[in-house]
Design an enzyme around this catalytic site. Structure first.
Site, PDB file in Angstrom:
ATOM      1  N   GLY A 191       0.816  -1.206   0.000  1.00 39.35           N
ATOM      2  CA  GLY A 191       0.000   0.000   0.000  1.00 39.35           C
ATOM      3  C   GLY A 191       0.851   1.257   0.000  1.00 39.35           C
ATOM      4  O   GLY A 191       1.960   1.296  -0.537  1.00 39.35           O
ATOM      5  N   SER A 192       0.350   2.287   0.660  1.00 38.17           N
ATOM      6  CA  SER A 192       0.997   3.598   0.597  1.00 38.17           C
ATOM      7  C   SER A 192       2.344   3.663   1.296  1.00 38.17           C
ATOM      8  O   SER A 192       3.076   4.650   1.118  1.00 38.17           O
ATOM      9  CB  SER A 192       0.064   4.665   1.163  1.00 38.17           C
ATOM     10  OG  SER A 192      -1.062   4.836   0.319  1.00 38.17           O
ATOM     11  N   THR A 193       2.710   2.661   2.093  1.00 40.70           N
ATOM     12  CA  THR A 193       4.056   2.683   2.671  1.00 40.70           C
ATOM     13  C   THR A 193       5.115   2.618   1.580  1.00 40.70           C
ATOM     14  O   THR A 193       6.244   3.082   1.775  1.00 40.70           O
ATOM     15  CB  THR A 193       4.267   1.518   3.663  1.00 40.70           C
ATOM     16  OG1 THR A 193       4.099   0.267   2.984  1.00 40.70           O
ATOM     17  CG2 THR A 193       3.289   1.605   4.826  1.00 40.70           C
TER      18      THR A 193
END
Length: 488
Positions: A216-218
């Site tokens: 995801g956004s990590t």
């Protein structure tokens, strides 16, 4: 001697010669192979005829040995807080073999390692019982407790690293199991093993090392690093040329933002509020090959990361098209990462661009505590220049101070982080994964970087409430605080 007797004598001589050759072959050529075959029960009896050495955290053993009742195996393995430490120790079972440190360091723990030959020889003359050596780990007990308690009944994993050395400080996977429950070879042990092996919870899987998830956004931290390293972005506070809506390259498919204010947002602000469109646009400008180059410097696509337990390879696709590269840049498409890998990403940023090789065995010692082998920190790669690492640190600190990662704040400490909520399943139909990666930094450098993934928080948590900041962030904060307190 007549001819028939001569033939019989020659035949008998050949038989004797064959027997002699066979006996010598077994005794000198195949001896070691036969002696170490798992089907050879004598090997197993000898393996459990003496107490195993211990796996140690700090100055306390997290393993032990106990006398086995009603069995020709004299000793069996015991564990202290077994479920909490199982992702570190693995198991050693009389009936079902061994895994992880129990398997990889079996020679030291049983006392059979060649480096303990002198100890065994001296013991023959002194009458001392054979004893195994010890495995001293890099684990931080307080961090492990914080991670385990934080996950609780959730399904997920935590990996924490000292960015300065690569030493693994915490490694937790839930749901877990108690290795003591099947350490013997009784019917009770067999029942416990079958229930565990066939259980739907997959408790035997070490999710911290051997399960990959869409990050995801990590992953936007990696995309930011690529943009800085390849000159696509030089000023992290300058507006980008990202329109709203932004269509994926060569398509009419708009990139969905869950945040407001993403049009022409700077890279720093885009990381604060997690703008998908900005990072998809930036990744397209960087290009797949340079994105791949940066991802691999962080450890992606490396199937030989040994801690010494081998971690599964995290994946950044080498052959995807332009729109898929943009999706991958926000941690979707088929990008996949272990929690250890994402802890390595945070650690490299915190350590001014230098990624240290992760390890969790500090030293191997003989029964008398003489050091047989000590692990020295080793540089793995340089994903970022110090200058660009400091820019990215500033961006990650801003996420915690002003953006989606406020829950990770620690008074008096500089904390950088990134949240992530990763969609998965057909048409993103399954409950998303909640991610949080972070590091804490003091005037003495960064002593800890953490990655947390919550795979399933339970039925009590609504899908809309599953966020990296809400579920994974508090766990990361508690682990960082535990390390900071334990180091004074």
């Amino acid at each position: 001697m007549n001819k028939p007797l001569r033939r019989i004598a020659i035949f008998c001589g050949l038989l004797i010669l064959t027997l002699l050759l066979r006996a010598n072959w077994l005794q000198y050529v195949q001896a070691e192979e036969l002696a170490t075959r798992k089907e050879n029960r004598r090997v197993q009896i000898a393996q459990y005829a003496s107490e195993r050495g211990n796996i140690i955290v700090g100055d306390k053993a997290i393993t032990g040995s106990a006398v086995t009742d009603g069995s020709d195996y004299k000793y069996k393995r015991t564990y202290v807080d077994g479920p909490m430490w199982a992702p570190v120790t693995g198991f050693a079972s009389q009936a079902f073999g061994s895994t992880q440190l129990e398997s990889l360091e079996d020679g030291i723990l049983t006392g059979n390692d060649d480096r303990l030959f002198f100890d065994r020889t001296i013991g023959m003359f002194t009458g001392e019982k054979k004893a195994g050596g010890n495995v001293r780990t890099t684990l931080n007990r307080a961090a492990q407790v914080a991670a385990y308690k934080g996950l609780g009944k959730k399904t997920g994993a935590v990996a924490a690293i000292d960015p300065r050395t690569g030493a693994i400080l915490a490694l937790v996977s839930t749901p877990s199991y108690d290795p003591s429950s099947f350490a013997g070879n009784s019917k009770k042990d067999e029942k416990a093993w079958v229930e565990l092996k066939d259980g739907k919870e997959k408790a035997l899987v070490n999710r911290a090392l051997r399960e990959t998830y869409p990050p995801g956004s990590t992953f936007k931290v990696v995309t930011s690093a690529a943009a800085l390293e390849h000159g696509v972005i030089t000023d992290v506070e300058a507006p980008t040329d990202t329109p709203e809506p932004f269509n994926l390259p060569t398509t009419r498919t708009p990139m969905v933002n869950h945040a407001h204010g993403c049009e022409k947002a700077s890279l720093k602000h885009a990381l604060e509020i997690s703008c998908n469109s900005v990072f998809a646009n930036v990744a397209d400008k960087v290009g797949r090959d340079k994105m791949l180059e940066t991802a691999e410097k962080f450890g992606f696509n490396n199937g030989k990361i040994d801690t010494p337990v081998r971690a599964y390879a995290s994946v950044y696709d080498k052959e995807m098209d332009r729109p898929s590269n943009s999706l991958s840049a926000i941690g979707q498409y088929n990008t996949a990462a272990t929690p250890l890998q994402m802890a390595m990403v945070a650690a490299a940023v915190a350590n001014d661009g230098k990624l240290m090789k992760p390890y969790m065995v500090d030293e191997l010692t003989a029964p008398n505590l003489d050091v047989l082998e000590k692990t020295e920190p080793e540089e793995m790669s340089r994903p970022l220049s110090p200058e660009n690492a400091q820019k990215l640190q500033d961006m990650m600190v801003s996420v915690v101070e002003n953006g989606t990662g406020k829950v990770a704040k620690i008074d008096g400490v500089s904390v950088g982080g990134k949240t992530g909520t990763a969609q998965h399943g057909e048409r993103n139909s399954k409950r998303p994964y909640a991610w949080f990666i972070s590091y804490a930094k003091t005037d003495k450098g960064s002593p800890v970087a953490v990655a947390v993934v919550v795979e399933d928080a339970g039925a009590s948590v609504d899908r809309e409430d599953i966020t990296g900041g809400g579920l994974a962030g508090p766990i990361a904060r508690d682990v960082m605080e535990a390390v900071l307190k334990s180091q004074g």
